[in-house]
Design a protein around this motif. Structure first.
Motif, PDB file in Angstrom:
ATOM      1  N   ASP A 125      81.358  65.949  86.124  1.00  0.00           N
ATOM      2  CA  ASP A 125      81.044  67.325  86.506  1.00  0.00           C
ATOM      3  C   ASP A 125      81.318  68.293  85.358  1.00  0.00           C
ATOM      4  OD1 ASP A 125      82.191  66.834  89.911  1.00  0.00           O
ATOM      5  OD2 ASP A 125      80.182  66.648  89.025  1.00  0.00           O
ATOM      6  N   ALA A 126      82.268  67.958  84.511  1.00  0.00           N
ATOM      7  CA  ALA A 126      82.588  68.788  83.349  1.00  0.00           C
ATOM      8  C   ALA A 126      82.543  67.914  82.094  1.00  0.00           C
ATOM      9  CB  ALA A 126      83.957  69.438  83.503  1.00  0.00           C
ATOM     10  N   HIS A 158      68.083  75.281  77.460  1.00  0.00           N
ATOM     11  CA  HIS A 158      69.493  75.580  77.682  1.00  0.00           C
ATOM     12  C   HIS A 158      69.662  77.058  77.977  1.00  0.00           C
ATOM     13  CE1 HIS A 158      69.928  77.467  73.675  1.00  0.00           C
ATOM     14  NE2 HIS A 158      69.109  76.515  73.254  1.00  0.00           N
ATOM     15  N   TYR A 174      82.104  71.182  72.695  1.00  0.00           N
ATOM     16  CA  TYR A 174      81.676  72.439  73.301  1.00  0.00           C
ATOM     17  C   TYR A 174      81.993  72.428  74.787  1.00  0.00           C
ATOM     18  CZ  TYR A 174      79.248  73.200  68.914  1.00  0.00           C
ATOM     19  OH  TYR A 174      78.966  73.379  67.583  1.00  0.00           O
ATOM     20  N   ALA A 175      82.102  73.614  75.341  1.00  0.00           N
ATOM     21  CA  ALA A 175      82.452  73.740  76.756  1.00  0.00           C
ATOM     22  C   ALA A 175      81.294  73.377  77.667  1.00  0.00           C
ATOM     23  CB  ALA A 175      82.916  75.172  77.051  1.00  0.00           C
ATOM     24  N   SER A 176      80.080  73.474  77.176  1.00  0.00           N
ATOM     25  CA  SER A 176      78.897  73.164  77.986  1.00  0.00           C
ATOM     26  C   SER A 176      77.786  72.640  77.091  1.00  0.00           C
ATOM     27  CB  SER A 176      78.417  74.405  78.737  1.00  0.00           C
ATOM     28  OG  SER A 176      77.925  75.367  77.817  1.00  0.00           O
ATOM     29  N   LEU A 177      76.806  71.994  77.724  1.00  0.00           N
ATOM     30  CA  LEU A 177      75.663  71.510  76.949  1.00  0.00           C
ATOM     31  C   LEU A 177      74.833  72.671  76.418  1.00  0.00           C
ATOM     32  CD1 LEU A 177      75.825  68.790  79.188  1.00  0.00           C
ATOM     33  CD2 LEU A 177      74.226  68.178  77.395  1.00  0.00           C
ATOM     34  N   SER A 178      74.771  73.769  77.167  1.00  0.00           N
ATOM     35  CA  SER A 178      74.021  74.936  76.697  1.00  0.00           C
ATOM     36  C   SER A 178      74.635  75.494  75.425  1.00  0.00           C
ATOM     37  CB  SER A 178      73.985  76.013  77.780  1.00  0.00           C
ATOM     38  OG  SER A 178      73.147  75.614  78.844  1.00  0.00           O
ATOM     39  N   GLU A 229      73.800  70.524  84.826  1.00  0.00           N
ATOM     40  CA  GLU A 229      74.332  71.834  84.425  1.00  0.00           C
ATOM     41  C   GLU A 229      73.343  72.949  84.733  1.00  0.00           C
ATOM     42  OE1 GLU A 229      74.883  73.860  80.144  1.00  0.00           O
ATOM     43  OE2 GLU A 229      76.308  72.233  80.503  1.00  0.00           O
TER      44      GLU A 229
END
Length: 591
Positions: A247-248, A60, A280-284, A14
């Protein structure tokens, strides 16, 4: 709670997509544990947030910048000089360790391009940020000298060495059959432990999730598993690999009813069935939420009591300053007596209400020096003389009274500092309740005392020395009193930091000779559980319990002692970490 190395594989992907090729425009350091790199990409700027906070060390992306101090710290200035305006060439993970390396191309003298590496060691309390060039450390956020660690130093000029690769298999690179075979070899281990021993980068969260997906208990012994169990485990590991390598990915956090962070990973979590899972939408985004959660769970009243004690300390310290001023004024008492005696001698030579001051030969001077005595023209000469004697008597009385008040104020400050140290060590409601009752009894808190909970009584820390000797550590003043005055035997050994607020430490050696190893460990624990825990060469007094007495009417935690010896110690963080970890796993631990 931190992300394990297996989940960091997805984090690296990511961050790489967002940052590689970007130019570092600005570097800031909001606090001593955090660095933020502002990275410019075509059409967008990114904020890379790097924190070494032991509660949640991570790297992040941030949506909003943080406030910064007016003057940048030294490490921030070094980074600005070394890598600001550089371009991020690569972001890689060392194996599947919790160690990320950020390669940054910078322009050196003569137009030559040099590559410097920002090493992010995201490993709990040992987390660090280290800037390296050609294998040599340029600087580090947390410098580690020989006094802090005997195993590894991190200082400018030292050679930087990556930790050796673990003898484990990479789930992303190794054949599944090899990993299952490695698990099968761990016949006497429980499944969770066997997965930790076989799979590189696996932490407890990944291991437990794999066992849950396989439909197997995490504590199932490997020797009790049959072919069908291993087939299920293989499917679970494949599913986990695909989820972490997607990828996601769909990262998730699990919290308890109080909002305390229980687990997080780069993939959905199912094994904590009683917790609340949030995706969550992203790891960040997940790590940003984890940052907030890591500091959100505080024992009820702990913050309130901490603020109360700080305010009381501020008042007591201000009072000390005022008392010192009054004591300095009281030391001039003899000057007023000399004035009165001279006025008595020369009273008939001057008229009442005539002069603002008189100058006469000082009757106490052998050389005939003169003294000027200011006069209150509203009073007669006799009245001024009497005023001088009255001032003298008042200051003489004040000298003894002020000395007592200052001594009481110093004792009050020491007592408040001991409560402040107790609050840092407290980890259960029972311990906070004891501090509540102590504040009520001391008159600092005007509330009703809390009732004792007999189901979950507050217990001191209990450690075990390498030879099996028990070491007890009080978490607050009430526990200190119980340990020293009731629990300990007369020939056990008592430890306490010298003139520094901290816990009472009891080494239960029962009169047996002190070994150097036990003496050092007990002294380091006394230093660790004191206000000086981050210092070096900390003085620690020790003596047998028979020489420790509690004066009648003394405040909780206050004792007097004799026949003591003093040892100077610098806590060995790695050794203490192992001891503290064993205490956490013991059945007596509260937290």
């Amino acid at each position: 709670m931190s992300l394990d190395g297996f989940s960091m594989h997805a984090l690296v992907k990511e961050l790489s997509r967002a940052l590689i090729g970007g130019r570092i425009d600005k570097i800031t350091q909001p606090n001593k544990q955090t660095i933020i790199l502002s990275v410019r990409q075509p059409g967008r700027n990114y904020l890379l947030h790097i924190t070494t906070n032991p509660a949640n060390p991570a790297a992040h992306l941030l949506e909003k910048p943080l406030e910064n101090p007016p003057e940048p710290p030294v490490f921030c200035m070094v980074l600005r000089k070394q890598i600001e305006t550089g371009r991020i060439a690569a972001l890689r993970q060392h194996g599947l360790d919790r160690l990320l390396l950020l390669d940054i191309d910078t322009l050196a003298a003569g137009g030559r391009i040099t590559t410097k590496t920002l090493v992010l060691e995201l490993m709990g309390k040992y987390s660090n940020i280290i800037l390296v060039e050609d294998g040599i450390i340029l600087d580090a956020l947390r410098k580690i000298g020989t006094t802090s660690s005997r195993v590894r130093t991190v200082l400018p000029g030292d050679a930087y060495e990556l930790p050796p690769m673990q003898d484990k298999l990479d789930l992303f690179a190794s054949p599944l059959a090899d990993i299952l075979a490695r698990v099968r070899q761990q016949q006497e281990l429980k499944l969770q432990k066997a997965l930790l021993a076989a799979c590189m980068g696996f932490g407890p969260v990944s291991a437990r999730e794999a066992a849950f997906l396989a439909g197997l208990p995490a504590n199932l012994l490997v020797r009790e598993m049959d072919a069908a169990d291993f087939a299920s485990l293989g499917q679970a590991l494949t599913e986990l690999k695909e989820a972490a390598d997607a990828d996601a990915p769909a990262p998730a956090i699990v919290t308890d009813a109080h909002g305390k962070l229980l687990a997080m990973a780069a993939f959905p979590l199912h094994y904590l069935t009683e917790g609340k899972a949030t995706s969550y939408a992203s790891l960040s985004a997940m790590l940003d939420a984890a940052d907030r959660l890591a500091g959100s769970y505080v024992l009820p009243d702990k913050d309130r009591f901490t603020r109360l004690v700080k305010n009381e300390l501020h008042r007591a310290q201000a009072k000390i300053g005022k008392l010192d001023e009054e004591i300095a004024a009281a030391e001039n008492a003899e000057d007023w007596k000399i004035r009165g005696d001279n006025l008595m001698t020369y009273q008939y030579q001057y008229q009442d209400h005539a002069d603002k001051a008189i100058t006469v030969a000082n009757i106490y001077s052998e050389t005939g020096e003169q003294i000027t005595i200011p006069l209150d023209q509203r009073l007669t000469i006799i009245g001024n003389m009497q005023a001088c004697y009255k001032k003298y008597d008042k200051l003489k009385r004040a000298q003894s009274l002020l000395a007592v008040q200052r001594r009481n104020c110093e004792e009050n400050i020491a007592y408040l500092e001991s409560i402040e140290a107790s609050l840092l060590s407290s980890s259960s409601l029972a311990e906070i309740n004891e501090i509540h009752n102590e504040l009520v009894a001391g008159g600092y808190l005007h509330e009703k005392p809390k009732k004792k909970n007999n189901d979950k009584p507050a217990k001191p820390f209990q450690f075990t020395a390498p030879d099996g000797t028990a070491i007890l550590v009080g978490k607050n003043n009430y526990q200190n009193d119980r340990l020293t005055c009731k629990t300990a035997s007369y020939n056990d050994t008592w430890f306490h930091t010298k003139d520094i607020p901290g816990s009472h430490v009891i080494l239960r050696n029962g009169g047996q000779p002190l070994t150097d190893e036990n003496l050092l460990l007990a002294a380091m624990l006394a230093a660790h559980f004191s206000k000086a825990q981050s210092g070096s060469n900390i003085p620690v007094d020790y003596t047998q319990i028979r020489y420790v007495k509690k004066p009648s009417g003394a405040k909780p935690g206050f004792v007097i002692f004799t026949n003591q010896q003093t040892v100077y110690v610098t806590p060995d963080e790695e050794r203490l970490a192992r001891v503290l970890e064993r205490e956490k796993k013991s059945p007596n631990h509260q937290g």
